[in-house]
Scaffold this motif. Structure first.
Motif, PDB file in Angstrom:
ATOM      1  N   GLU A 141       0.811  -1.218   0.000  1.00 30.30           N
ATOM      2  CA  GLU A 141       0.000   0.000   0.000  1.00 30.30           C
ATOM      3  C   GLU A 141       0.849   1.274   0.000  1.00 30.30           C
ATOM      4  N   ASN A 142       1.807   1.314   0.902  1.00 27.96           N
ATOM      5  CA  ASN A 142       2.636   2.509   1.026  1.00 27.96           C
ATOM      6  C   ASN A 142       3.911   2.382   0.207  1.00 27.96           C
ATOM      7  N   THR A 219       7.947  -0.300   5.076  1.00 32.18           N
ATOM      8  CA  THR A 219       7.149   0.901   4.944  1.00 32.18           C
ATOM      9  C   THR A 219       7.526   1.944   5.977  1.00 32.18           C
ATOM     10  N   THR A 220       6.578   2.375   6.727  1.00 36.34           N
ATOM     11  CA  THR A 220       6.855   3.558   7.533  1.00 36.34           C
ATOM     12  C   THR A 220       7.115   3.243   8.986  1.00 36.34           C
ATOM     13  N   SER A 224       3.989  -1.687  10.333  1.00 38.32           N
ATOM     14  CA  SER A 224       3.899  -2.135   8.939  1.00 38.32           C
ATOM     15  C   SER A 224       4.706  -3.403   8.729  1.00 38.32           C
ATOM     16  N   ASP A 323      -0.896  11.740  -3.179  1.00 37.00           N
ATOM     17  CA  ASP A 323      -0.525  10.361  -2.834  1.00 37.00           C
ATOM     18  C   ASP A 323      -0.779   9.441  -4.029  1.00 37.00           C
TER      19      ASP A 323
END
Lengths: 532, 55
Positions: A141-142, A219-220, A224, A323
């Motif tokens: 997703e990210n 990810t972040t 995650s 985004d």
């Protein structure tokens, strides 16, 4: 040090139509009692956009495999609320900002509908188009989809975007079922609810299953990594979908990590080539690189206008569109540049006409931290209720560098570094990773550049990366005379922090520290706890 | 009435009626009121689907 002051800007034009915007929720139902009256011209415009959205939804749902998907996947129920989301994001808007928001968000709606169509086409439980599925690469997703820029026929499918992220834009309780499932299986409750919900979807067997392989990114946050670990286990062991881990360096601004980052991109591309059977195509890559630069130029122009007295493109949709375009698209689709150009045209026109979004602008605010503004209409509420203008947000402050776009032997090598740079500068990661310089120091540079006197600091109670620097923000904000307004939340779990509790924190600062009265008192308390 | 007049008038009438109906649905948020009633039915349906829940 005295607080910084910005000029009070009064709107010479009276807003047409409804003046009180807090009257639409009754507390009984999930939706507003009626839509906003914006004067004849703008109401008719909004009505035509509603018709357009209805046509997108109708074209989607007439396909049998999409109906099958609707009845199989719980997260699909949230898509009943698409027009409601648009009403949240356009509240109080008139003239150019209304048109900009619709132009951007209507395209995001179209793009997400296409993504879901592709997901159900390849999904083993619904469309089961095996040939199509073999061309699909599941992407985190990210994740920046930069490593897919040179694949002409293979499709990057961001499976978690419609399943979790967009679903949460639509209804505030979209993730609670999945969070509960994850916790029933022993995932602790203090993990960020976003990856926890994604893990819950995987545990609940509610992800569509498709693709020849998957690429996950570090990810972040640690949450995650936890979620991805569980998702990868099920993908590989149960569904036979191999997973590649694309690991961007932590201190991504350091020169000595760039070779490693570029090498990792090369390995990701090789992995995709092996599983899709498609060879990397440089013509496709450089065409996409041109579009990445084009999008960067447009975003910079919108931010330049937002640095003036008359910003035009702000709010959750500013962030959401960036985004989608910057990260999810990353230059791969030729459909984005005409939308960018149309938005820029409207931004310029609004700036020339000095169009404003409220009776007056009292404060100029930068929105920082891990932001939940998508699933509530917080930024538009700040404008309408308090005259606080959100100039930009942390997730929109991404790459500003032009990448190599001409096909030469040198640029082919440079391209790996550019893709790595984009991957390192993925939204959120470019701030939450990379140390205090990118997270704290650069915030003050943006405040200076955009003439902001306020920072609305989202404090995500489950995000340790940002919570650790609370004191640094306080101390340095005080030194510079910037108002730091802390607003606590638990991202997509409204049971922990309700929408009104979030708004109350902001209003308390406005009343007690700034001693101000709301521009629209009907908005101070909104009965929307049970609303979508 | 002549056909040349009748056809445009009929088209205009249908257009006006369609506008009146859809605008009423739009303004009074009837579309969302209807879908918010459908949601609990769908959620009940999802609860009944057997699932292979595991980590």
């Amino acid at each position: 040090m005295a607080f910084k002051k910005v000029d009070l800007i009064k709107n010479p034009k009276e807003r047409k139509g409804d003046q009180e915007l807090g009257i639409f929720y009754t507390g009984k139902g999930k939706v507003m009692k009626r839509r906003e009256w914006r004067g004849v011209k703008d109401t008719l415009y909004d009505y035509t956009r509603w018709l357009y959205i209805m046509s997108v939804l109708a074209r989607f749902i007439v396909k049998p495999r999409n109906i099958k998907g609707m009845f199989r996947y719980r997260w699909m129920a949230n898509y009943l609320a698409v027009p409601h989301m648009m009403d949240k994001f356009t509240q109080g808007l008139r003239d150019e900002p209304l048109r900009i928001t619709h132009t951007a968000m209507n395209f995001v709606i179209y793009d997400v509908a296409q993504t879901i169509e592709n997901i159900f086409r390849g999904d083993r439980r619904t469309g089961n188009d095996e040939e199509f599925s073999k061309r699909c690469v599941l992407t985190d997703e990210n994740a920046m989809t930069a490593f897919m820029m040179g694949f002409k026929n293979s499709k990057a499918i961001l499976r978690e975007v419609p399943t979790m992220f967009v679903a949460n834009l639509l209804t505030q309780y979209s993730t609670t079922h999945y969070i509960d499932v994850a916790q029933e299986f022993g995932i602790p409750g203090d993990v960020c609810p976003m990856p926890e919900a994604e893990a819950g979807i995987s545990i609940d067997d509610d992800f569509a299953v498709l693709g020849c392989c998957a690429v996950q990114v570090n990810t972040t946050c640690d949450g995650s990594l936890m979620g991805n670990g569980l998702i990868a286990k099920r993908l590989e062991e149960e569904y036979g979908i191999p997973t590649f881990q694309l690991s961007a360096p932590m201190r991504h601004r350091e020169a000595d990590v760039q070779d490693y980052a570029a090498e990792d991109i090369k390995m990701a591309i090789k992995f995709v080539e092996e599983h899709t059977g498609e060879k990397w195509d440089w013509d496709t890559y450089f065409a996409a690189a041109k579009r990445v630069n084009d999008a960067t130029r447009h975003r910079q122009e919108w931010l330049d206008v937002n640095s003036t007295y008359y910003p035009q493109f702000v709010g959750s949709v500013f962030s959401l569109y960036n985004d989608t375009n910057y990260m999810g698209n990353c230059g791969r689709s030729p459909l984005f540049p005409p939308v960018d150009a149309k938005i820029t045209k409207l931004v310029r026109r609004g700036y020339e006409r000095k169009t404003m979004m409220a009776k007056e602008y009292r404060h100029r605010c930068i929105v920082w931290g891990v932001q939940p503004q998508y699933n509530i209409h917080m930024l538009y509420w700040m404008i309408n209720c308090w005259g606080v203008l959100p100039l930009t947000d942390m997730l929109s402050m991404v790459n500003t560098k032009m990448i190599a776009e001409e096909d030469t032997p040198e640029n082919r090598e440079q391209a790996y570094y550019d893709m790595a740079w984009l991957n390192e500068n993925m939204i959120m990661r470019n701030r939450t990773h990379g140390g205090y310089k990118v997270l704290v120091d650069e915030l003050w540079e943006f405040c200076e550049k955009m003439n902001a006197d306020m920072v609305m600091m989202w404090e995500h109670m489950s995000c340790k990366a940002l919570d650790g620097l609370h004191g640094q923000f306080e101390e340095q904000g005080r030194e510079r005379g910037i108002h730091i307004v802390w607003v606590c939340h638990d991202l997509c779990d409204p049971r922990v922090y309700t929408r009104q509790a979030i708004r109350d924190e902001f209003s308390q600062y406005m009343r007690t520290v700034l001693r101000e009265e709301p521009l629209d008192p009907s908005l101070e308390f909104i009965n929307d706890e049970n609303a979508w | 009435m002549k056909k040349a007049v009748k056809i445009p008038l009929t088209v205009l009438g249908i257009g006006a009626a369609a506008f009146a109906v859809t605008f009423t649905v739009y303004f009074f948020n009837l579309d969302m009121k209807l879908t918010s009633m459908i949601e609990p039915i769908l959620l009940n349906h999802y609860d009944k689907i057997p699932r292979n829940q595991r980590i």
